[in-house]
Design an enzyme around this catalytic site. Sequence first.
Site, PDB file in Angstrom:
ATOM      1  N   GLY A  41     -32.043  46.146 -48.295  1.00  0.00           N
ATOM      2  CA  GLY A  41     -31.156  47.230 -48.700  1.00  0.00           C
ATOM      3  C   GLY A  41     -30.750  47.171 -50.162  1.00  0.00           C
ATOM      4  N   GLY A  44     -35.192  47.410 -55.831  1.00  0.00           N
ATOM      5  CA  GLY A  44     -35.449  46.727 -57.090  1.00  0.00           C
ATOM      6  C   GLY A  44     -35.085  45.253 -57.118  1.00  0.00           C
ATOM      7  N   ASN A  79     -47.669  33.526 -51.450  1.00  0.00           N
ATOM      8  CA  ASN A  79     -48.699  34.042 -50.564  1.00  0.00           C
ATOM      9  C   ASN A  79     -50.090  33.879 -51.187  1.00  0.00           C
ATOM     10  OD1 ASN A  79     -49.586  35.276 -48.214  1.00  0.00           O
ATOM     11  ND2 ASN A  79     -49.573  37.304 -49.143  1.00  0.00           N
ATOM     12  N   ASN A 140     -62.467  25.170 -39.656  1.00  0.00           N
ATOM     13  CA  ASN A 140     -63.354  26.299 -39.381  1.00  0.00           C
ATOM     14  C   ASN A 140     -64.664  26.066 -40.120  1.00  0.00           C
ATOM     15  OD1 ASN A 140     -63.882  28.733 -38.073  1.00  0.00           O
ATOM     16  ND2 ASN A 140     -63.262  29.946 -39.822  1.00  0.00           N
ATOM     17  N   TYR A 146     -61.075  25.366 -48.074  1.00  0.00           N
ATOM     18  CA  TYR A 146     -59.890  26.154 -47.741  1.00  0.00           C
ATOM     19  C   TYR A 146     -58.966  25.352 -46.822  1.00  0.00           C
ATOM     20  CZ  TYR A 146     -57.052  29.966 -45.826  1.00  0.00           C
ATOM     21  OH  TYR A 146     -56.012  30.766 -45.433  1.00  0.00           O
ATOM     22  N   ALA A 147     -59.534  24.738 -45.792  1.00  0.00           N
ATOM     23  CA  ALA A 147     -58.739  23.933 -44.858  1.00  0.00           C
ATOM     24  C   ALA A 147     -58.070  22.771 -45.583  1.00  0.00           C
ATOM     25  CB  ALA A 147     -59.622  23.421 -43.721  1.00  0.00           C
ATOM     26  N   ALA A 148     -58.800  22.133 -46.488  1.00  0.00           N
ATOM     27  CA  ALA A 148     -58.228  21.013 -47.240  1.00  0.00           C
ATOM     28  C   ALA A 148     -57.070  21.482 -48.109  1.00  0.00           C
ATOM     29  CB  ALA A 148     -59.312  20.367 -48.105  1.00  0.00           C
TER      30      ALA A 148
END
Length: 182
Positions: A41, A44, A79, A140, A146-148
């Site tokens: 709410g 900016g 992210n 995977n 990537y996993a490491a």
Amino acid sequence: MHSCALCGVPEQRLTSIRSLLVVSKSDLCEKTAYDLSEAIGRPGAAKGVRCDLANLTSIREAFATAETLLGPVDVLVNNAGITIDSLVVKLREDEMQEVMITNLMAPLVFAREVSKSLLKRKAAEGNIIMIGSVIADQGNVGQTVYAASKSGLSGAVKSLALELGSRGIRTNLIHPGYVKTD
């Protein structure tokens, strides 16, 4: 008590948030920042700062830009994440390095910058939210590096929580499952 699905902060605490920094290599960081601002709410209040996450100097500059735009940063949502899907025997070293820098070093540099800022101004509380991956735990095929990197992030978050928790800085890791991204 209701929680904000986007940031995991109880509604009662949303009014105390002054600013949020959303870090991403993608142009979507600006939309995410807008969504977070709407969720609390405070139009900016969140800013998306795009930078080359494989360049640690760019990260420090992006953080400085964010503090210029927002003032002191209280919440970091990290992210960052890329993968180059290939068997490890086929990956070039520069590809491995790009994944490790983007997924592990970049979040740690941002966490360091936010932590220094919070500690310097003796903020009552702060939040560092890192986005990991279930691949860190299950692995995977074709995603060894990537996993490491995400496993390293998991360990780093545990250590950051121990280092910073007593100073009011909460550090959390979210391990989502498979998500389609850019």
